[in-house]
Design a protein around this motif. Structure first.
Motif, PDB file in Angstrom:
ATOM      1  N   MET A   4       0.833  -1.201   0.000  1.00  0.00           N
ATOM      2  CA  MET A   4       0.000   0.000   0.000  1.00  0.00           C
ATOM      3  C   MET A   4       0.869   1.254   0.000  1.00  0.00           C
ATOM      4  SD  MET A   4      -2.836   1.164   2.831  1.00  0.00           S
ATOM      5  CE  MET A   4      -3.667   2.729   2.687  1.00  0.00           C
ATOM      6  N   LYS A   5       0.648   2.167  -0.927  1.00  0.00           N
ATOM      7  CA  LYS A   5       1.428   3.375  -1.015  1.00  0.00           C
ATOM      8  C   LYS A   5       0.864   4.448  -0.085  1.00  0.00           C
ATOM      9  CE  LYS A   5       3.215   2.789  -5.699  1.00  0.00           C
ATOM     10  NZ  LYS A   5       3.325   3.402  -7.041  1.00  0.00           N
ATOM     11  N   HIS A   6       1.750   5.257   0.453  1.00  0.00           N
ATOM     12  CA  HIS A   6       1.368   6.372   1.303  1.00  0.00           C
ATOM     13  C   HIS A   6       1.776   7.650   0.580  1.00  0.00           C
ATOM     14  CE1 HIS A   6       0.547   3.875   4.908  1.00  0.00           C
ATOM     15  NE2 HIS A   6       1.439   3.089   4.355  1.00  0.00           N
ATOM     16  N   PRO A   7       0.823   8.366  -0.052  1.00  0.00           N
ATOM     17  CA  PRO A   7       1.171   9.550  -0.824  1.00  0.00           C
ATOM     18  C   PRO A   7       1.796  10.661   0.017  1.00  0.00           C
ATOM     19  CG  PRO A   7      -1.211   9.356  -0.551  1.00  0.00           C
ATOM     20  CD  PRO A   7      -0.616   8.076  -0.082  1.00  0.00           C
ATOM     21  N   SER A   8       1.440  10.716   1.304  1.00  0.00           N
ATOM     22  CA  SER A   8       2.003  11.726   2.202  1.00  0.00           C
ATOM     23  C   SER A   8       2.421  11.059   3.504  1.00  0.00           C
ATOM     24  CB  SER A   8       0.982  12.837   2.476  1.00  0.00           C
ATOM     25  OG  SER A   8       0.554  13.454   1.282  1.00  0.00           O
ATOM     26  N   PRO A   9       3.473  10.242   3.480  1.00  0.00           N
ATOM     27  CA  PRO A   9       3.851   9.481   4.674  1.00  0.00           C
ATOM     28  C   PRO A   9       4.333  10.350   5.825  1.00  0.00           C
ATOM     29  CG  PRO A   9       5.518   9.258   2.968  1.00  0.00           C
ATOM     30  CD  PRO A   9       4.357   9.952   2.336  1.00  0.00           C
ATOM     31  N   HIS A  10       4.662  11.633   5.531  1.00  0.00           N
ATOM     32  CA  HIS A  10       5.114  12.531   6.595  1.00  0.00           C
ATOM     33  C   HIS A  10       3.946  13.171   7.339  1.00  0.00           C
ATOM     34  CE1 HIS A  10       4.230  15.000   3.155  1.00  0.00           C
ATOM     35  NE2 HIS A  10       4.332  16.104   3.865  1.00  0.00           N
ATOM     36  N   ILE A  11       2.730  12.904   6.895  1.00  0.00           N
ATOM     37  CA  ILE A  11       1.537  13.424   7.572  1.00  0.00           C
ATOM     38  C   ILE A  11       0.782  12.238   8.165  1.00  0.00           C
ATOM     39  CG2 ILE A  11      -0.614  14.715   7.340  1.00  0.00           C
ATOM     40  CD1 ILE A  11       0.618  16.169   4.946  1.00  0.00           C
ATOM     41  N   ILE A  12       0.682  12.206   9.485  1.00  0.00           N
ATOM     42  CA  ILE A  12       0.097  11.061  10.180  1.00  0.00           C
ATOM     43  C   ILE A  12      -1.073  11.530  11.023  1.00  0.00           C
ATOM     44  CG2 ILE A  12       0.527   9.160  11.775  1.00  0.00           C
ATOM     45  CD1 ILE A  12       3.476   9.317  11.039  1.00  0.00           C
ATOM     46  N   SER A  13      -2.194  10.822  10.918  1.00  0.00           N
ATOM     47  CA  SER A  13      -3.384  11.156  11.708  1.00  0.00           C
ATOM     48  C   SER A  13      -3.479  10.250  12.924  1.00  0.00           C
ATOM     49  CB  SER A  13      -4.654  11.005  10.859  1.00  0.00           C
ATOM     50  OG  SER A  13      -4.668  11.952   9.806  1.00  0.00           O
ATOM     51  N   GLU A  14      -3.665  10.854  14.074  1.00  0.00           N
ATOM     52  CA  GLU A  14      -3.825  10.118  15.328  1.00  0.00           C
ATOM     53  C   GLU A  14      -4.930  10.770  16.144  1.00  0.00           C
ATOM     54  OE1 GLU A  14      -2.362   7.413  16.038  1.00  0.00           O
ATOM     55  OE2 GLU A  14      -0.491   7.338  14.900  1.00  0.00           O
ATOM     56  N   GLY A  15      -5.963  10.003  16.461  1.00  0.00           N
ATOM     57  CA  GLY A  15      -7.047  10.521  17.294  1.00  0.00           C
ATOM     58  C   GLY A  15      -7.720  11.740  16.711  1.00  0.00           C
ATOM     59  N   GLY A  16      -7.837  11.779  15.391  1.00  0.00           N
ATOM     60  CA  GLY A  16      -8.498  12.895  14.734  1.00  0.00           C
ATOM     61  C   GLY A  16      -7.614  14.121  14.538  1.00  0.00           C
ATOM     62  N   VAL A  17      -6.360  14.019  14.913  1.00  0.00           N
ATOM     63  CA  VAL A  17      -5.414  15.136  14.765  1.00  0.00           C
ATOM     64  C   VAL A  17      -4.349  14.759  13.746  1.00  0.00           C
ATOM     65  CG1 VAL A  17      -3.744  16.618  15.944  1.00  0.00           C
ATOM     66  CG2 VAL A  17      -5.785  15.828  17.163  1.00  0.00           C
ATOM     67  N   GLN A  18      -4.016  15.693  12.859  1.00  0.00           N
ATOM     68  CA  GLN A  18      -2.976  15.458  11.868  1.00  0.00           C
ATOM     69  C   GLN A  18      -1.629  16.005  12.363  1.00  0.00           C
ATOM     70  OE1 GLN A  18      -3.843  16.867   7.888  1.00  0.00           O
ATOM     71  NE2 GLN A  18      -4.642  14.867   7.316  1.00  0.00           N
ATOM     72  N   PHE A  19      -0.612  15.176  12.239  1.00  0.00           N
ATOM     73  CA  PHE A  19       0.739  15.575  12.621  1.00  0.00           C
ATOM     74  C   PHE A  19       1.598  15.590  11.362  1.00  0.00           C
ATOM     75  CE2 PHE A  19      -1.164  13.808  16.390  1.00  0.00           C
ATOM     76  CZ  PHE A  19      -0.747  14.658  17.407  1.00  0.00           C
ATOM     77  N   GLU A  20       2.169  16.743  11.071  1.00  0.00           N
ATOM     78  CA  GLU A  20       3.036  16.878   9.906  1.00  0.00           C
ATOM     79  C   GLU A  20       4.478  16.826  10.401  1.00  0.00           C
ATOM     80  OE1 GLU A  20       3.509  19.807   6.018  1.00  0.00           O
ATOM     81  OE2 GLU A  20       1.722  19.883   7.288  1.00  0.00           O
ATOM     82  N   LEU A  21       5.190  15.760  10.049  1.00  0.00           N
ATOM     83  CA  LEU A  21       6.533  15.542  10.577  1.00  0.00           C
ATOM     84  C   LEU A  21       7.611  16.273   9.790  1.00  0.00           C
ATOM     85  CD1 LEU A  21       6.380  11.722  11.398  1.00  0.00           C
ATOM     86  CD2 LEU A  21       5.482  13.660  12.667  1.00  0.00           C
ATOM     87  N   GLY A  22       7.219  16.917   8.718  1.00  0.00           N
ATOM     88  CA  GLY A  22       8.162  17.642   7.878  1.00  0.00           C
ATOM     89  C   GLY A  22       7.443  18.153   6.648  1.00  0.00           C
ATOM     90  N   GLY A  23       8.207  18.411   5.601  1.00  0.00           N
ATOM     91  CA  GLY A  23       7.615  18.897   4.367  1.00  0.00           C
ATOM     92  C   GLY A  23       8.216  18.197   3.166  1.00  0.00           C
ATOM     93  N   LEU A  24       7.542  18.313   2.043  1.00  0.00           N
ATOM     94  CA  LEU A  24       8.027  17.710   0.804  1.00  0.00           C
ATOM     95  C   LEU A  24       8.846  18.705   0.004  1.00  0.00           C
ATOM     96  CD1 LEU A  24       4.908  15.707  -0.504  1.00  0.00           C
ATOM     97  CD2 LEU A  24       7.064  14.750   0.316  1.00  0.00           C
ATOM     98  N   ARG A  25       9.974  18.233  -0.485  1.00  0.00           N
ATOM     99  CA  ARG A  25      10.751  18.999  -1.454  1.00  0.00           C
ATOM    100  C   ARG A  25      10.977  18.079  -2.636  1.00  0.00           C
ATOM    101  NH1 ARG A  25      16.041  22.535  -0.105  1.00  0.00           N
ATOM    102  NH2 ARG A  25      14.390  23.797   0.849  1.00  0.00           N
TER     103      ARG A  25
END
Length: 220
Positions: A1-22
């Motif tokens: 399964m591919k993750h188009p935005s693996p740096h963005i993770i949802s937990e308990g209804g909250v999105q956590f952005e661990l970085g950015g795409l370049r």
């Protein structure tokens, strides 16, 4: 399964952005990773879970290893092709961090965390087949390595985890199958427990990352 935005993770209804795409590359932000790890830790282990500033050095190494930041790992003396051997005193948070670390990279194969004592107990019931079972191509983290009891099957003793580590070393050399482990023991104690032959192979298989010997028991 591919993750188009693996740096963005949802937990308990909250999105956590661990970085950015370049372009096609993710540029991770250590501070944002710490925020996510603490939030995920509270979900997994309860509201009292906390990331301690004194552990930032260990966490920085673990995070860069997990996201495979090759240049930073090289500077830190870490080889992303090897597994992790996370050592430190009882209760310093080794197991919790290994459980959390794999959550940061949903786009990478994960590892199963297995208490070493459970494997030893399994040997007592089913014998040498358990050594074959853990000598496969799956990824494992052996938790509390070195304090498991000696295995005994039909009256014969066996250093079960020592034999498994030898098998995992062969897999590492032939197929680059990684193994992780946590331990309360230091290098000398590991050698006394498993012998020089296993200890030598552990040096080839693992990156050693250690908590300070004075780290307090966070479970108290």
């Amino acid at each position: 399964m591919k993750h188009p935005s693996p740096h963005i993770i949802s937990e308990g209804g909250v999105q956590f952005e661990l970085g950015g795409l370049r372009g096609n590359c993710i540029e991770y932000d250590f501070k944002k990773m710490l925020i996510y790890l603490e939030a995920k830790g509270k979900l997994l282990f309860g509201k009292k879970f906390k990331i301690y500033r004194k552990d930032y050095e260990v966490l920085y190494k673990l995070c860069n290893y997990q996201i495979k930041d090759w240049s930073t790992c090289k500077r830190l003396g870490i080889d992303p092709k090897k597994g992790l051997l996370l050592s430190g005193p009882v209760g310093c948070g080794k197991t919790s961090l290994m459980k959390l670390l794999r959550c940061m990279t949903p786009h990478y194969p994960t590892y199963e965390i297995i208490p070493a004592r459970n494997i030893s107990f399994g040997f007592n019931h089913i014998g040498y087949s358990i050594i074959v079972q853990y000598g496969d191509h799956s990824f494992y983290c052996f938790d509390d390595l070195g304090i498991e009891p000696t295995g005994r099957f039909f009256g014969k003793d066996c250093n079960v985890l020592g034999e498994i580590l030898l098998s995992r070393h062969e897999l590492f050399l032939s197929h680059r199958v990684k193994t992780h482990a946590t331990t309360n023991l230091n290098a000398q104690e590991l050698e006394e427990r498993y012998g020089n032959r296993v200890r030598s192979r552990m040096r080839e298989m693992f990156n050693l990352i250690s908590f300070d010997a004075e780290s307090k028991d966070k479970r108290k």
